[in-house]
Design a protein around this motif. Structure first.
Motif, PDB file in Angstrom:
ATOM      1  N   SER A   1       0.831  -1.210   0.000  1.00  0.00           N
ATOM      2  CA  SER A   1       0.000   0.000   0.000  1.00  0.00           C
ATOM      3  C   SER A   1       0.864   1.257   0.000  1.00  0.00           C
ATOM      4  O   SER A   1       0.630   2.190  -0.776  1.00  0.00           O
ATOM      5  CB  SER A   1      -0.929   0.004   1.222  1.00  0.00           C
TER       6      SER A   1
ATOM      7  N   TRP B   1       0.403   2.831  -3.683  1.00  0.00           N
ATOM      8  CA  TRP B   1      -0.459   4.007  -3.594  1.00  0.00           C
ATOM      9  C   TRP B   1       0.304   5.246  -3.115  1.00  0.00           C
ATOM     10  O   TRP B   1       0.092   6.351  -3.641  1.00  0.00           O
ATOM     11  CB  TRP B   1      -1.607   3.748  -2.618  1.00  0.00           C
TER      12      TRP B   1
ATOM     13  N   TYR C   1      -0.580   1.425  -9.668  1.00  0.00           N
ATOM     14  CA  TYR C   1      -1.913   0.818  -9.643  1.00  0.00           C
ATOM     15  C   TYR C   1      -1.820  -0.693  -9.459  1.00  0.00           C
ATOM     16  O   TYR C   1      -2.570  -1.284  -8.674  1.00  0.00           O
ATOM     17  CB  TYR C   1      -2.650   1.152 -10.932  1.00  0.00           C
TER      18      TYR C   1
ATOM     19  N   ILE D   1      -3.457  -2.383  -6.190  1.00  0.00           N
ATOM     20  CA  ILE D   1      -4.602  -3.302  -6.172  1.00  0.00           C
ATOM     21  C   ILE D   1      -4.206  -4.657  -5.590  1.00  0.00           C
ATOM     22  O   ILE D   1      -5.052  -5.378  -5.052  1.00  0.00           O
ATOM     23  CB  ILE D   1      -5.217  -3.481  -7.577  1.00  0.00           C
TER      24      ILE D   1
ATOM     25  N   TRP E   1      -4.718  -4.031  -2.065  1.00  0.00           N
ATOM     26  CA  TRP E   1      -6.156  -3.973  -1.830  1.00  0.00           C
ATOM     27  C   TRP E   1      -6.750  -5.382  -1.756  1.00  0.00           C
ATOM     28  O   TRP E   1      -7.590  -5.680  -0.904  1.00  0.00           O
ATOM     29  CB  TRP E   1      -6.815  -3.169  -2.949  1.00  0.00           C
TER      30      TRP E   1
ATOM     31  N   ILE F   1     -11.725   1.162  -0.405  1.00  0.00           N
ATOM     32  CA  ILE F   1     -12.607   0.826  -1.529  1.00  0.00           C
ATOM     33  C   ILE F   1     -12.753   2.015  -2.469  1.00  0.00           C
ATOM     34  O   ILE F   1     -12.724   1.867  -3.701  1.00  0.00           O
ATOM     35  CB  ILE F   1     -13.984   0.361  -0.995  1.00  0.00           C
TER      36      ILE F   1
ATOM     37  N   PHE G   1      -9.615   2.360  -4.559  1.00  0.00           N
ATOM     38  CA  PHE G   1      -9.585   1.381  -5.645  1.00  0.00           C
ATOM     39  C   PHE G   1     -10.472   1.833  -6.809  1.00  0.00           C
ATOM     40  O   PHE G   1     -10.073   1.750  -7.980  1.00  0.00           O
ATOM     41  CB  PHE G   1     -10.051   0.020  -5.129  1.00  0.00           C
ATOM     42  N   CYS G   2     -11.677   2.318  -6.503  1.00  0.00           N
ATOM     43  CA  CYS G   2     -12.603   2.742  -7.564  1.00  0.00           C
ATOM     44  C   CYS G   2     -12.055   3.938  -8.340  1.00  0.00           C
ATOM     45  O   CYS G   2     -12.084   3.955  -9.577  1.00  0.00           O
ATOM     46  CB  CYS G   2     -13.964   3.073  -6.957  1.00  0.00           C
TER      47      CYS G   2
ATOM     48  N   THR H   1      -9.015   2.965 -10.455  1.00  0.00           N
ATOM     49  CA  THR H   1      -9.440   2.229 -11.645  1.00  0.00           C
ATOM     50  C   THR H   1      -9.992   3.184 -12.686  1.00  0.00           C
ATOM     51  O   THR H   1      -9.729   3.054 -13.891  1.00  0.00           O
ATOM     52  CB  THR H   1     -10.500   1.178 -11.266  1.00  0.00           C
TER      53      THR H   1
END
Length: 401
Positions: free
Chosen positions: A228, A232, A268, A272, A275, A299, A302-303, A306
Motif C-alpha cells: 500500500s 499508492w 496501480y 490493487i 487492496w 474501496i 480502488f474505484c 481504476t
C-alpha cells in the motif's frame, strides 16, 4: 533522469518493507521467577515465568503430572486498560487459540474496592455482545485468588487448574488473555477494538516456556502495508509530479508521458495487490470489520484509481484546426475531471496510509519517515511550481513592448 527517479522509490520500498516486517514481530522477553506486578508471596508456587507479547501481560506457572489429570498452578497479571476495568486469562480446548470457546478466569475490582474473580464460558453470543455472566467450566479450578496493586494498577489472578490431558496438551496449550476498560453491574464490558487486543493469543509449551503463533496473518498485514505504501503512497504521487511538470523540464513530451504512464500503471498494479490482500484480511478475520473507516476509504481509492487508469482508453483525441494542434471542448472538460479525480485520490491515499499507521501502531520513527518522504515530494512540487511561475513572469516581461 528516469533511472534516478525509479531507484529512489525502490530504496524507500526496501526501507518500508524492512520496518513493516520487523515492527509486527512480537517483542518477547523472559522474566525471572518473580513478577514486577506481583505482591510478595502471590507467586510462591511459580517455577516458570513469561512476559506475553501484547497488553503488557505476564504469565507464571508450575505443573505436576497427577492421575488422572495434570495440575497446573497459574499466576496471571495485567493492567486493565482503564481504572475500574478487568483482566482475563483462559484456555481454549478447540483447534485454535481464539476468544470463542475459551474457558476464562476474569477478575475486576468492585465499587467498594474488593476484588471479584469468576469462571466464564466465552461463546459466539459473547462476541456478538450478549451479557457476560459467570458460569461453571469443565476445568476444575481451585484456590482462585485475585490481588490489586495500588502502586502499578495491575490486577493479578492465581488458581490451580486440573487439566484432562486428552483435551489440554500442556506442550501445545492454547491460551488467550485480555484486558477491558469497564465493568457495569458486575458485568465486564467489551474490550477495545485494537490489534493488540485481537492479537492476545498463542500456543504455549508449558514444559519449555516457548510460545508459538500462526504467523500467516502477520505476514498478510506486512504485505498489505508494504504494498500500500509503495504502490499508492509513493509511485502514484511521483507519477503525478512527472506528468504535471514534465512540459517545463523537456520538450520531448512523448518520453515524459510514457514515464508518467509507467509510474501510474506500476503504482496501480502494486496498489490493487495490496487492496486484494486487504479483502483477504477482512474475510479471514472478523475483527478487521472493526476498521470501517480504513476499509471504506480503501474501496473508494480502488474505484477512483481504476477510473483514472481508464484514461488510457477514454481520453478524447486531439483534433486539427488549420495549422495548429488544439484541444476540443470535450478534451478540456476531461482534463479538468482527470486532474480533480487525481488530486482527490492522492489526498485519500495519504489519509488512509496514516489510518493504517494508527491501526498497526509501528514505532513512531517509521511514521515520521513517511512524513519526511511526503515533505520531500511536496518540496519538489513546490520548487517546480515556483520555477514555472518565475519562467512565466520572465516570458511575460520579455514579450511586453
Amino acid at each position: 533522469m528516469a533511472i534516478t527517479m525509479v531507484s529512489s522509490p525502490a530504496l524507500v520500498f526496501l526501507v518500508v518493507a524492512s520496518f513493516l516486517c520487523t515492527s509486527t514481530q512480537a517483542q518477547r522477553s523472559s522474566c525471572d521467577n518473580s513478577f514486577s506486578f506481583f505482591e510478595e508471596g502471590i507467586a510462591g508456587n511459580v517455577t516458570h515465568c513469561r512476559k506475553l507479547r501484547t497488553l503488557g501481560a505476564e504469565l507464571g506457572w508450575s505443573y505436576r503430572n497427577t492421575t488422572p489429570n495434570v495440575t497446573v498452578n497459574i499466576v496471571f497479571s495485567a493492567i486493565p486498560s482503564a481504572a475500574g476495568g478487568w483482566v482475563a486469562w483462559g484456555l481454549n480446548p478447540g483447534s485454535k487459540p481464539q476468544m470463542v470457546g475459551t474457558r476464562a478466569l476474569i477478575a475486576f475490582r468492585r465499587a467498594n474496592g474488593t476484588l471479584e474473580m469468576n469462571t466464564y464460558n466465552l461463546t459466539r453470543d459473547t462476541m456478538l455482545g450478549c451479557k457476560l455472566q459467570p458460569s461453571p467450566i469443565e476445568v476444575q479450578v481451585r484456590n482462585m485468588q485475585a490481588n490489586y496493586s495500588e502502586e502499578t494498577g495491575a490486577v493479578t489472578m492465581s488458581a490451580a487448574l486440573s487439566l484432562d490431558p486428552s483435551t489440554y496438551n500442556i506442550s501445545e496449550l492454547k491460551h488467550v488473555w485480555q484486558v477491558g476498560s469497564s465493568v457495569v453491574d458486575q458485568v465486564p464490558q467489551k474490550h477495545r477494538m485494537r490489534l493488540k487486543n485481537f492479537d492476545s493469543f498463542e500456543i504455549i509449551d508449558l514444559t519449555t516456556g516457548r510460545g508459538f503463533r500462526d504467523t500467516g496473518l502477520a505476514k498478510q498485514r506486512d504485505a498489505h502495508g508494504v504494498l500500500s505504501v509503495f504502490g499508492w503512497g509513493i509511485l502514484l504521487p511521483i507519477g503525478v509530479i512527472v506528468k504535471r511538470y514534465s512540459r517545463n523540464i523537456s520538450k520531448n513530451q512523448e518520453v515524459w508521458f510514457m514515464l508518467h504512464v509507467s509510474f501510474q500503471i506500476s503504482g496501480y498494479t502494486v496498489g490493487i495487490t495490496a487492496w486484494g490482500i486487504g479483502l483477504a484480511l477482512m474475510s479471514n478475520s472478523w475483527h478487521f470489520n472493526t476498521f470501517k473507516g480504513h476499509r471504506t476509504i480503501g474501496i473508494i481509492i480502488f474505484c477512483l484509481a481504476t477510473l483514472q487508469m481508464m484514461a488510457l482508453w477514454l481520453k478524447p483525441s486531439k483534433t486539427n484546426e488549420g495549422d495548429t494542434n488544439t484541444t476540443d471542448r470535450r478534451r478540456r472538460y476531461w482534463g479538468v475531471y482527470h486532474q480533480l479525480v487525481g488530486y482527490t485520490l492522492i489526498t485519500l491515499i495519504t489519509v488512509n496510509i496514516f489510518k493504517g499507521f494508527a491501526i498497526l501502531r509501528p514505532p513512531p520513527v517509521w511514521k515520521w519517515m513517511y512524513v519526511g518522504l511526503l515533505a520531500a515530494l511536496s518540496c519538489v512540487a513546490f520548487g517546480l511550481e515556483v520555477a514555472i511561475w518565475v519562467k512565466q513572469c520572465r516570458n511575460a516581461k520579455n514579450s511586453s513592448p
